[in-house]
Design a protein around this motif. Structure first.
Motif, short mmCIF file in Angstrom:
data_model
loop_
_atom_site.label_atom_id
_atom_site.label_comp_id
_atom_site.label_asym_id
_atom_site.label_seq_id
_atom_site.Cartn_x
_atom_site.Cartn_y
_atom_site.Cartn_z
N ARG A 144 9.19 12.33 0.21
CA ARG A 144 8.31 13.49 0.28
C ARG A 144 8.15 14.04 -1.13
NH1 ARG A 144 11.13 13.28 4.82
NH2 ARG A 144 9.94 13.23 6.74
N GLY A 145 7.04 14.73 -1.35
CA GLY A 145 6.81 15.24 -2.69
C GLY A 145 5.86 16.41 -2.69
N GLU A 146 5.50 16.85 -3.90
CA GLU A 146 4.60 17.98 -4.07
C GLU A 146 3.52 17.61 -5.07
OE1 GLU A 146 7.33 20.97 -5.42
OE2 GLU A 146 7.37 20.18 -7.46
N VAL A 147 2.36 18.22 -4.89
CA VAL A 147 1.22 17.93 -5.77
C VAL A 147 1.46 18.55 -7.14
CG1 VAL A 147 -1.24 18.35 -6.13
CG2 VAL A 147 -0.41 17.79 -3.85
N ASP B 93 -3.05 16.54 -16.93
CA ASP B 93 -4.29 16.29 -17.67
C ASP B 93 -5.50 16.27 -16.75
OD1 ASP B 93 -2.89 16.14 -20.07
OD2 ASP B 93 -2.52 13.99 -19.82
N GLU B 94 -5.62 17.27 -15.88
CA GLU B 94 -6.75 17.42 -14.96
C GLU B 94 -6.81 16.37 -13.85
OE1 GLU B 94 -10.50 18.31 -16.77
OE2 GLU B 94 -9.56 19.35 -18.44
N GLU B 95 -5.77 15.58 -13.67
CA GLU B 95 -5.70 14.61 -12.57
C GLU B 95 -4.54 15.01 -11.66
OE1 GLU B 95 -7.50 10.69 -14.78
OE2 GLU B 95 -5.47 10.61 -14.02
N PHE B 96 -4.68 14.68 -10.38
CA PHE B 96 -3.62 14.99 -9.43
C PHE B 96 -2.57 13.89 -9.44
CE2 PHE B 96 -7.18 17.36 -7.51
CZ PHE B 96 -6.58 18.61 -7.45
N GLY B 97 -1.34 14.30 -9.23
CA GLY B 97 -0.23 13.37 -9.07
C GLY B 97 0.69 13.94 -8.01
N ILE B 98 1.79 13.26 -7.77
CA ILE B 98 2.79 13.77 -6.82
C ILE B 98 4.17 13.62 -7.42
CG2 ILE B 98 2.95 11.61 -5.52
CD1 ILE B 98 3.23 13.46 -2.99
N ARG B 99 4.93 14.70 -7.36
CA ARG B 99 6.31 14.69 -7.83
C ARG B 99 7.21 14.45 -6.62
NH1 ARG B 99 6.72 19.60 -10.11
NH2 ARG B 99 6.37 18.75 -12.19
N VAL B 100 8.03 13.43 -6.68
CA VAL B 100 8.93 13.10 -5.58
C VAL B 100 10.04 14.15 -5.55
CG1 VAL B 100 10.53 11.39 -4.64
CG2 VAL B 100 8.40 10.65 -5.75
N THR B 101 10.21 14.77 -4.38
CA THR B 101 11.24 15.81 -4.22
C THR B 101 12.34 15.40 -3.27
OG1 THR B 101 9.94 16.87 -2.47
CG2 THR B 101 9.62 17.68 -4.74
N PRO C 49 0.84 -1.21 0.00
CA PRO C 49 0.00 0.00 0.00
C PRO C 49 0.87 1.26 0.00
CG PRO C 49 0.02 -1.00 2.18
CD PRO C 49 0.77 -1.93 1.26
N LEU C 50 0.60 2.18 -0.91
CA LEU C 50 1.30 3.45 -0.99
C LEU C 50 0.30 4.54 -0.63
CD1 LEU C 50 4.06 4.70 -2.72
CD2 LEU C 50 2.05 5.79 -3.68
N THR C 51 0.67 5.39 0.31
CA THR C 51 -0.22 6.45 0.80
C THR C 51 0.49 7.79 0.68
OG1 THR C 51 -1.11 4.91 2.44
CG2 THR C 51 -1.52 7.24 2.81
N VAL C 52 -0.23 8.80 0.25
CA VAL C 52 0.28 10.17 0.27
C VAL C 52 -0.53 10.91 1.31
CG1 VAL C 52 0.60 12.30 -1.01
CG2 VAL C 52 0.94 10.09 -2.15
#
Length: 76
Positions: free
Chosen positions: A48-51, A55-63, A3-6
Motif C-alpha cells: 500500500r502507498g500514498e500519492v 517534478d509535476e508527475e505523480f508517483g506512489i510512496r510505498v508505506t 503488470p503493476l497496478t495502483v
C-alpha cells in the motif's frame, strides 16, 4: 515483466450513468483523500502507498508491504 497496478478506488455505475458521462464528469471512487492506495501485481495486493508529486508527475510512496503469509493467502 509483471503488470503493476495502483488502485485509486472502485465504484459501481449503471449503464445509463456510463452513457451520460461527458468531459468534466466526476466519478467518486469511495476512498477519502489521503487513504492508502493498493499496489497490485497480477491483481494481488502486495503493498500500500500514498500519492506523491515529483517534478509535476505523480508517483506512489510505498508505506506498507503485505506480509508473505497474507500474499500467499490471497492466492487460494
Amino acid at each position: 515483466p509483471l503488470p503493476l497496478t495502483v488502485e485509486l478506488g472502485q465504484t459501481h455505475r449503471t449503464v445509463r450513468e456510463l452513457v451520460d458521462f461527458s468531459i468534466g464528469s466526476v466519478i467518486e471512487l469511495g476512498k477519502l483523500a489521503g487513504d492508502p492506495l493498493d499496489i497490485k501485481v497480477n491483481d494481488r495486493v502486495i503493498a500500500r502507498g500514498e500519492v506523491v508529486v515529483i517534478d509535476e508527475e505523480f508517483g506512489i510512496r510505498v508505506t506498507e508491504i503485505v506480509s508473505p503469509e497474507d500474499r500467499l493467502r490471497g492466492l487460494g
